[in-house]
Design a protein around this motif. Sequence first.
Motif, PDB file in Angstrom:
ATOM      1  N   ASP A 194     -16.943  88.702  83.670  1.00 34.55           N
ATOM      2  CA  ASP A 194     -17.735  89.715  84.377  1.00 34.55           C
ATOM      3  C   ASP A 194     -16.857  90.650  85.195  1.00 34.55           C
ATOM      4  O   ASP A 194     -17.306  91.245  86.155  1.00 34.55           O
ATOM      5  CB  ASP A 194     -18.776  89.047  85.285  1.00 34.55           C
ATOM      6  CG  ASP A 194     -18.145  88.143  86.333  1.00 34.55           C
ATOM      7  OD1 ASP A 194     -16.943  87.839  86.200  1.00 34.55           O
ATOM      8  OD2 ASP A 194     -18.845  87.749  87.279  1.00 34.55           O
ATOM      9  N   ARG A 195     -15.588  90.784  84.820  1.00 31.63           N
ATOM     10  CA  ARG A 195     -14.679  91.696  85.525  1.00 31.63           C
ATOM     11  C   ARG A 195     -13.968  92.604  84.528  1.00 31.63           C
ATOM     12  O   ARG A 195     -13.616  92.182  83.435  1.00 31.63           O
ATOM     13  CB  ARG A 195     -13.627  90.908  86.318  1.00 31.63           C
ATOM     14  CG  ARG A 195     -14.190  90.036  87.434  1.00 31.63           C
ATOM     15  CD  ARG A 195     -14.552  90.870  88.649  1.00 31.63           C
ATOM     16  NE  ARG A 195     -15.139  90.054  89.695  1.00 31.63           N
ATOM     17  CZ  ARG A 195     -14.451  89.452  90.655  1.00 31.63           C
ATOM     18  NH1 ARG A 195     -13.139  89.546  90.668  1.00 31.63           N
ATOM     19  NH2 ARG A 195     -15.063  88.742  91.581  1.00 31.63           N
ATOM     20  N   GLN A 196     -13.737  93.852  84.921  1.00 36.21           N
ATOM     21  CA  GLN A 196     -12.975  94.809  84.135  1.00 36.21           C
ATOM     22  C   GLN A 196     -12.155  95.662  85.098  1.00 36.21           C
ATOM     23  O   GLN A 196     -12.545  95.854  86.260  1.00 36.21           O
ATOM     24  CB  GLN A 196     -13.907  95.704  83.322  1.00 36.21           C
ATOM     25  CG  GLN A 196     -14.422  95.075  82.040  1.00 36.21           C
ATOM     26  CD  GLN A 196     -13.406  95.131  80.925  1.00 36.21           C
ATOM     27  OE1 GLN A 196     -12.998  96.183  80.455  1.00 36.21           O
ATOM     28  NE2 GLN A 196     -12.989  93.951  80.480  1.00 36.21           N
ATOM     29  N   PRO A 197     -11.015  96.208  84.639  1.00 37.37           N
ATOM     30  CA  PRO A 197     -10.208  97.047  85.534  1.00 37.37           C
ATOM     31  C   PRO A 197     -10.928  98.331  85.935  1.00 37.37           C
ATOM     32  O   PRO A 197     -10.690  98.866  87.008  1.00 37.37           O
ATOM     33  CB  PRO A 197      -8.943  97.342  84.719  1.00 37.37           C
ATOM     34  CG  PRO A 197      -9.343  97.117  83.307  1.00 37.37           C
ATOM     35  CD  PRO A 197     -10.365  96.035  83.325  1.00 37.37           C
ATOM     36  N   GLU A 198     -11.783  98.841  85.067  1.00 35.43           N
ATOM     37  CA  GLU A 198     -12.643  99.972  85.438  1.00 35.43           C
ATOM     38  C   GLU A 198     -14.083  99.561  85.170  1.00 35.43           C
ATOM     39  O   GLU A 198     -14.407  98.998  84.126  1.00 35.43           O
ATOM     40  CB  GLU A 198     -12.272 101.245  84.687  1.00 35.43           C
ATOM     41  CG  GLU A 198     -12.208 101.150  83.183  1.00 35.43           C
ATOM     42  CD  GLU A 198     -11.872 102.473  82.554  1.00 35.43           C
ATOM     43  OE1 GLU A 198     -12.476 103.495  82.943  1.00 35.43           O
ATOM     44  OE2 GLU A 198     -11.004 102.500  81.666  1.00 35.43           O
ATOM     45  N   PHE A 199     -14.926  99.817  86.129  1.00 38.55           N
ATOM     46  CA  PHE A 199     -16.309  99.390  86.039  1.00 38.55           C
ATOM     47  C   PHE A 199     -17.181 100.438  86.709  1.00 38.55           C
ATOM     48  O   PHE A 199     -16.683 101.395  87.317  1.00 38.55           O
ATOM     49  CB  PHE A 199     -16.494  98.017  86.707  1.00 38.55           C
ATOM     50  CG  PHE A 199     -16.048  97.965  88.141  1.00 38.55           C
ATOM     51  CD1 PHE A 199     -16.947  98.138  89.174  1.00 38.55           C
ATOM     52  CD2 PHE A 199     -14.710  97.749  88.460  1.00 38.55           C
ATOM     53  CE1 PHE A 199     -16.529  98.107  90.498  1.00 38.55           C
ATOM     54  CE2 PHE A 199     -14.292  97.717  89.777  1.00 38.55           C
ATOM     55  CZ  PHE A 199     -15.201  97.893  90.801  1.00 38.55           C
ATOM     56  N   THR A 200     -18.492 100.272  86.607  1.00 41.39           N
ATOM     57  CA  THR A 200     -19.416 101.282  87.104  1.00 41.39           C
ATOM     58  C   THR A 200     -20.329 100.699  88.169  1.00 41.39           C
ATOM     59  O   THR A 200     -20.859  99.601  88.012  1.00 41.39           O
ATOM     60  CB  THR A 200     -20.273 101.848  85.957  1.00 41.39           C
ATOM     61  OG1 THR A 200     -19.412 102.319  84.922  1.00 41.39           O
ATOM     62  CG2 THR A 200     -21.151 102.988  86.434  1.00 41.39           C
ATOM     63  N   GLN A 201     -20.474 101.431  89.271  1.00 44.07           N
ATOM     64  CA  GLN A 201     -21.361 101.041  90.357  1.00 44.07           C
ATOM     65  C   GLN A 201     -22.537 102.010  90.474  1.00 44.07           C
ATOM     66  O   GLN A 201     -22.386 103.208  90.224  1.00 44.07           O
ATOM     67  CB  GLN A 201     -20.623 101.060  91.709  1.00 44.07           C
ATOM     68  CG  GLN A 201     -19.712  99.896  91.949  1.00 44.07           C
ATOM     69  CD  GLN A 201     -19.120  99.889  93.340  1.00 44.07           C
ATOM     70  OE1 GLN A 201     -18.329  99.014  93.661  1.00 44.07           O
ATOM     71  NE2 GLN A 201     -19.473 100.827  94.192  1.00 44.07           N
ATOM     72  N   ILE A 202     -23.680 101.461  90.871  1.00 46.14           N
ATOM     73  CA  ILE A 202     -24.757 102.299  91.398  1.00 46.14           C
ATOM     74  C   ILE A 202     -24.577 102.246  92.904  1.00 46.14           C
ATOM     75  O   ILE A 202     -24.871 101.243  93.545  1.00 46.14           O
ATOM     76  CB  ILE A 202     -26.145 101.758  91.003  1.00 46.14           C
ATOM     77  CG1 ILE A 202     -26.261 101.623  89.486  1.00 46.14           C
ATOM     78  CG2 ILE A 202     -27.239 102.673  91.547  1.00 46.14           C
ATOM     79  CD1 ILE A 202     -27.532 100.915  89.034  1.00 46.14           C
ATOM     80  N   ASP A 203     -24.049 103.309  93.469  1.00 48.92           N
ATOM     81  CA  ASP A 203     -23.605 103.328  94.850  1.00 48.92           C
ATOM     82  C   ASP A 203     -24.656 104.031  95.717  1.00 48.92           C
ATOM     83  O   ASP A 203     -25.086 105.141  95.381  1.00 48.92           O
ATOM     84  CB  ASP A 203     -22.266 104.068  94.916  1.00 48.92           C
ATOM     85  CG  ASP A 203     -21.425 103.639  96.090  1.00 48.92           C
ATOM     86  OD1 ASP A 203     -21.211 102.424  96.238  1.00 48.92           O
ATOM     87  OD2 ASP A 203     -20.995 104.518  96.860  1.00 48.92           O
ATOM     88  N   ILE A 204     -25.057 103.386  96.794  1.00 47.57           N
ATOM     89  CA  ILE A 204     -26.151 103.905  97.628  1.00 47.57           C
ATOM     90  C   ILE A 204     -25.751 103.829  99.094  1.00 47.57           C
ATOM     91  O   ILE A 204     -25.186 102.825  99.537  1.00 47.57           O
ATOM     92  CB  ILE A 204     -27.446 103.087  97.397  1.00 47.57           C
ATOM     93  CG1 ILE A 204     -27.883 103.182  95.934  1.00 47.57           C
ATOM     94  CG2 ILE A 204     -28.561 103.540  98.323  1.00 47.57           C
ATOM     95  CD1 ILE A 204     -28.981 102.204  95.562  1.00 47.57           C
ATOM     96  N   GLU A 205     -26.047 104.879  99.840  1.00 43.21           N
ATOM     97  CA  GLU A 205     -25.796 104.878 101.288  1.00 43.21           C
ATOM     98  C   GLU A 205     -26.912 105.652 101.984  1.00 43.21           C
ATOM     99  O   GLU A 205     -27.428 106.647 101.446  1.00 43.21           O
ATOM    100  CB  GLU A 205     -24.441 105.508 101.609  1.00 43.21           C
ATOM    101  CG  GLU A 205     -23.926 105.188 103.000  1.00 43.21           C
ATOM    102  CD  GLU A 205     -23.351 103.785 103.128  1.00 43.21           C
ATOM    103  OE1 GLU A 205     -22.989 103.395 104.259  1.00 43.21           O
ATOM    104  OE2 GLU A 205     -23.257 103.076 102.107  1.00 43.21           O
ATOM    105  N   THR A 206     -27.278 105.180 103.171  1.00 44.32           N
ATOM    106  CA  THR A 206     -28.363 105.807 103.924  1.00 44.32           C
ATOM    107  C   THR A 206     -28.001 105.906 105.400  1.00 44.32           C
ATOM    108  O   THR A 206     -27.187 105.133 105.906  1.00 44.32           O
ATOM    109  CB  THR A 206     -29.659 104.978 103.814  1.00 44.32           C
ATOM    110  OG1 THR A 206     -29.478 103.742 104.526  1.00 44.32           O
ATOM    111  CG2 THR A 206     -30.025 104.689 102.375  1.00 44.32           C
TER     112      THR A 206
END
Length: 594
Positions: free
Chosen positions: A226-238
């Motif tokens: 479940d790890r890769q050197p490049e990966f994708t996040q759904i990034d959220i900040e409020t």
Amino acid sequence: MRSHYCGDINTSHVGEEVTLVGWVNRRRDLGGVIFLDLRDREGLLQVVYDPDLEDVFATASKLRNEFCVQVKGLVRNRPQSQVNAGMRTGEVEVLGKDLTIVNAAAPLPLNMDDHQTNSEEARLKYRYLDLRRPEMNQRLIFRSKVTAAVRRFMDTQGFLDIETPMLTRATPEGARDYLVPSRTHSDKFFALPQSPQLFKQLLMMSGFDRYYQIVKCFRDEDLRADRQPEFTQIDIETSFMSADQVMAKTEELVVSLFDELLDVQLGKFPKMSYADAMRRFGSDKPDLRNPLELVDVADLVKDVEFKVFAGPANDAKGRVAVICVPGGASLSRKQIDGYGKYVEVYGARGLAWMKINDASAGFDGVQSPIAKFLSPEVVVELLARVNAKDGDIIFFGADKANVVTDALGALRLKLGEDLGLTEDSWKPLWVVDFPMFEEVDGQFHALHHPFTAPRDMTPEELAADPANAISNAYDMVLNGCELGGGSVRIHDQAMQAQVFKLLGISDEEAQEKFGFLLEALRYGTPPHAGLAFGLDRMIMLMTGASSIRDVMAFPKTTTAACPLTDAPGFANPEQLQELGIELLKKASQDSEEV
């Protein structure tokens, strides 16, 4: 070149002339009639060629698997006896009227059928072929649907999609950075971001109170499934939202995704403290589908003569705990010994056990090599505490607390899998109340990251008792997998400076690495909080894939290499010279020390 996708053809198109393009999934010559299974991204469709059209039939006779072709023909109902209920287009077929070979295919280096046995290396080397397989095709289509649904949800909730830089500077995220040399700034390097953490905090300081981004992140770390050197996040900040409000909003997002795309109702997510998760399940991401729990019994065995138990039971840093396994008494001695070997990987020095033949008989009803070291009273209390039944087995862990927790936590998962105890269901939860720091060799380290705020503490209170500080952090867990993690961020300069100090970051180093952040905190920074989901991991769970590599278009191997492009590669010497970089050859491991 096409009028329809293959997978979209149905009975409503009967009588229509259609033009299709795709790949030959299979060709069957039944002695006078040729059947093609034509495939595109939307599915399979049967095409029939009769010998009446000699030139077209001759072309069809030349086809092999994975030829790229264009088909023109008439949609018709299949004979009732030939309807394929297991196929989306199984009620119809196309009577071929024309056929063009767009591009022939050489003999294939991969097995392309549903039961492919290709090696991981071969699948990645010929990824463009591997992705043609319906299983892989559908996973990437599903991934696209997830990201589209995320964007729709975030847009309706007033979040702004804002991009952050890919070239930044190193941050202490807990893994190595990928460095990028700067040509215009001699001897200096950019770093690819491990996350957009600081930039999204700066966006909160800028007044963009609801931000999100589906963003690439990079970590040069050892890899697992479940790890890769490049990966994708759904990034959220409020901004101006509490931890509870952020959890509620992101929970709503995930619930909507599962409902819309899987027709699964997750319901409300329970909350569990980090301390309870570690105590009961031996993990900060417990899989609640598994009914087994760790039960502490140190108080029962602290006075026994058996030092293996009594030692840890009387040690403030020790732990004695058990797992009671329903029906486990049927395990053979060979299987039990195998579990003993399994826990050694986690530092355990052995695995004591006790089979329950007759729970009502107390001491006389158990079978165990260690029973002779325990009094009848202790055995009776033990059976009552774990609610043991006839036919159960109890496994014991006794050692340093972290060893027992890790070993029994891993054993719990293995037993659940091996014995079929883990439910086929979805079990989400929030894990909260994490320690602010973990101490290793006398040095504090941030359990999440150094920008996480403590819960209800002033900088002075934090400095006085950092070991017992609780962070205002939260992780979303689903079926034993961390989907996402977040926290309330530090928005006070004094608190941020104090955290840096506790982490052993000097004022000079803090100013050099984070001076821009400390400066920004001086100018009316709002309270803010956020969370980041691992998109790849979420898709892996939702599609039932065993690895995130199977839900990424072009992943790397476990050694962070790309067999497809043969990356990483050597740099052009002229580029290195322009960058002022000289490569030093590593000494051979076989060479003698001098």
